[in-house]
Design a protein around this motif. Structure first.
Motif, PDB file in Angstrom:
ATOM      1  N   VAL A 115       0.848  -1.198   0.000  1.00  0.00           N
ATOM      2  CA  VAL A 115       0.000   0.000   0.000  1.00  0.00           C
ATOM      3  C   VAL A 115       0.879   1.243   0.000  1.00  0.00           C
ATOM      4  O   VAL A 115       2.000   1.219   0.499  1.00  0.00           O
ATOM      5  N   ASN A 161       2.521  -1.215 -10.126  1.00  0.00           N
ATOM      6  CA  ASN A 161       1.489  -1.557  -9.138  1.00  0.00           C
ATOM      7  C   ASN A 161       1.757  -2.913  -8.494  1.00  0.00           C
ATOM      8  O   ASN A 161       0.880  -3.765  -8.397  1.00  0.00           O
ATOM      9  N   ASP A 164      -0.492  -4.913  -5.928  1.00  0.00           N
ATOM     10  CA  ASP A 164      -1.737  -5.595  -6.266  1.00  0.00           C
ATOM     11  C   ASP A 164      -1.611  -7.111  -6.153  1.00  0.00           C
ATOM     12  O   ASP A 164      -2.615  -7.800  -6.009  1.00  0.00           O
ATOM     13  N   PHE A 168      -2.096  -5.638  -0.529  1.00  0.00           N
ATOM     14  CA  PHE A 168      -3.385  -4.966  -0.410  1.00  0.00           C
ATOM     15  C   PHE A 168      -3.514  -3.768  -1.351  1.00  0.00           C
ATOM     16  O   PHE A 168      -4.378  -2.918  -1.150  1.00  0.00           O
ATOM     17  N   ARG A 170      -4.549  -3.312  -4.506  1.00  0.00           N
ATOM     18  CA  ARG A 170      -5.805  -3.113  -5.248  1.00  0.00           C
ATOM     19  C   ARG A 170      -6.878  -2.582  -4.312  1.00  0.00           C
ATOM     20  O   ARG A 170      -7.585  -1.618  -4.636  1.00  0.00           O
ATOM     21  N   TRP A 171      -7.013  -3.183  -3.127  1.00  0.00           N
ATOM     22  CA  TRP A 171      -7.992  -2.706  -2.155  1.00  0.00           C
ATOM     23  C   TRP A 171      -7.675  -1.265  -1.758  1.00  0.00           C
ATOM     24  O   TRP A 171      -8.557  -0.412  -1.716  1.00  0.00           O
ATOM     25  N   TRP A 172      -6.399  -0.991  -1.433  1.00  0.00           N
ATOM     26  CA  TRP A 172      -5.971   0.338  -1.019  1.00  0.00           C
ATOM     27  C   TRP A 172      -6.292   1.373  -2.086  1.00  0.00           C
ATOM     28  O   TRP A 172      -6.779   2.458  -1.773  1.00  0.00           O
ATOM     29  N   ASN A 174      -8.650   1.429  -4.141  1.00  0.00           N
ATOM     30  CA  ASN A 174     -10.089   1.662  -4.270  1.00  0.00           C
ATOM     31  C   ASN A 174     -10.707   2.344  -3.058  1.00  0.00           C
ATOM     32  O   ASN A 174     -11.913   2.582  -3.043  1.00  0.00           O
ATOM     33  N   THR A 175      -9.911   2.665  -2.055  1.00  0.00           N
ATOM     34  CA  THR A 175     -10.467   3.364  -0.893  1.00  0.00           C
ATOM     35  C   THR A 175     -10.778   4.812  -1.270  1.00  0.00           C
ATOM     36  O   THR A 175     -10.183   5.380  -2.189  1.00  0.00           O
ATOM     37  N   ARG A 179      -8.668   7.410  -3.696  1.00  0.00           N
ATOM     38  CA  ARG A 179      -9.340   7.971  -4.886  1.00  0.00           C
ATOM     39  C   ARG A 179      -9.301   9.494  -4.831  1.00  0.00           C
ATOM     40  O   ARG A 179      -9.174  10.156  -5.849  1.00  0.00           O
ATOM     41  N   ARG A 185      -1.526   6.178  -3.635  1.00  0.00           N
ATOM     42  CA  ARG A 185      -1.656   4.838  -4.240  1.00  0.00           C
ATOM     43  C   ARG A 185      -0.406   4.068  -3.977  1.00  0.00           C
ATOM     44  O   ARG A 185      -0.183   3.022  -3.715  1.00  0.00           O
TER      45      ARG A 185
END
Length: 185
Positions: A115, A161, A164, A168, A170-172, A174-175, A179, A185
Motif C-alpha cells: 500500500v 502496481n 496488487d 493490499f 488493489r484494495w488500497w 479503491n479506498t 481515490r 496509491r
C-alpha cells in the motif's frame, strides 16, 4: 471477420481465467511482489534491529529503546567523506533519529503490505539517495551501489502496481482516501 472472432475468443478466455472484474496475474507479477516484500523487509528489519538492538547490525547497548541514537554511528562515520560536512553534524539529533526511524518503519510496512507504493517510492528513494550521497564515493564502485539499485527498484515497483499481487494494493487503491488523493496509491 477472423480478427473479431479472435479478439472475442481472447476476451472470453481472459474472463474465464481471471473472472469478470479481475486483472491477469502473470508469473512476473509474483516476482515483483516478492521483490517488493523483500525490500520492505530490509527496511523493516533495519528499523527493528536499530530499535531493539538484536545484535545483527546493532548491538544491544546501542538500541534506540536503550537511549542510543540510531543515526550517530552511520552519520559520524561520514565525517571524512566529501559530503561529510553536510551529513555528520546531523548525527544524534532527536529530529533526525525520529525521521530516519519513522522512514524505515513506514517504507518497510508500505512495501510489505503493498500500500502507498507511490509515496514509499518517493520517500524510500529519497532516503536511499541521501544515504548514498553520505557515503560518496561508495566503497567498491566509483558511483553505483545497492542504495541506488534499491531506489530504482522501489520506483519500478510503484510504477507496475506491485502491491496488487500478494498485497493490499488493489484494495488500497479503491479506498475513498486514495481515490481523493491518488499520490497515496
Amino acid at each position: 471477420m477472423a480478427g473479431s472472432a479472435h479478439r472475442g475468443g481472447a476476451a472470453a478466455g481472459h474472463v474465464a481465467e481471471h473472472g469478470a472484474g479481475g486483472a491477469a496475474t502473470r508469473p512476473s507479477d509474483y516476482i515483483w511482489a516478492l521483490a517488493r516484500i523483500s525490500i520492505g523487509w530490509v527496511f523493516l528489519w533495519a528499523f527493528l534491529d536499530k530499535t531493539f538492538g538484536w545484535g545483527f547490525g546493532t548491538p544491544a547497548d546501542r538500541a534506540w529503546v536503550g537511549g542510543a541514537s540510531p543515526t550517530t554511528g552511520y552519520l559520524k562515520g561520514t565525517a571524512r567523506k566529501p559530503l561529510g560536512a553536510v551529513f555528520s553534524p546531523l548525527a544524534g539529533h532527536a529530529w533526525a533519529d525520529w525521521l530516519f526511524m519513522l522512514g524505515l518503519l513506514g517504507i518497510g510496512v508500505a512495501l510489505i503490505l503493498g500500500v502507498g507504493l507511490r509515496l514509499a517510492a518517493v520517500l524510500g528513494g529519497l532516503l536511499l539517495l541521501l544515504m548514498w550521497a553520505a557515503e560518496l564515493p561508495p566503497e567498491h564502485n566509483p558511483f553505483m551501489d545497492y542504495r541506488l539499485v534499491y531506489a530504482l527498484v522501489i520506483v519500478g515497483l510503484a510504477l507496475v502496481n506491485a502491491g496488487d499481487t500478494l498485497g493490499f494494493g488493489r484494495w488500497w487503491g479503491n479506498t475513498a482516501l486514495v481515490r481523493r488523493y491518488p499520490f497515496l496509491r
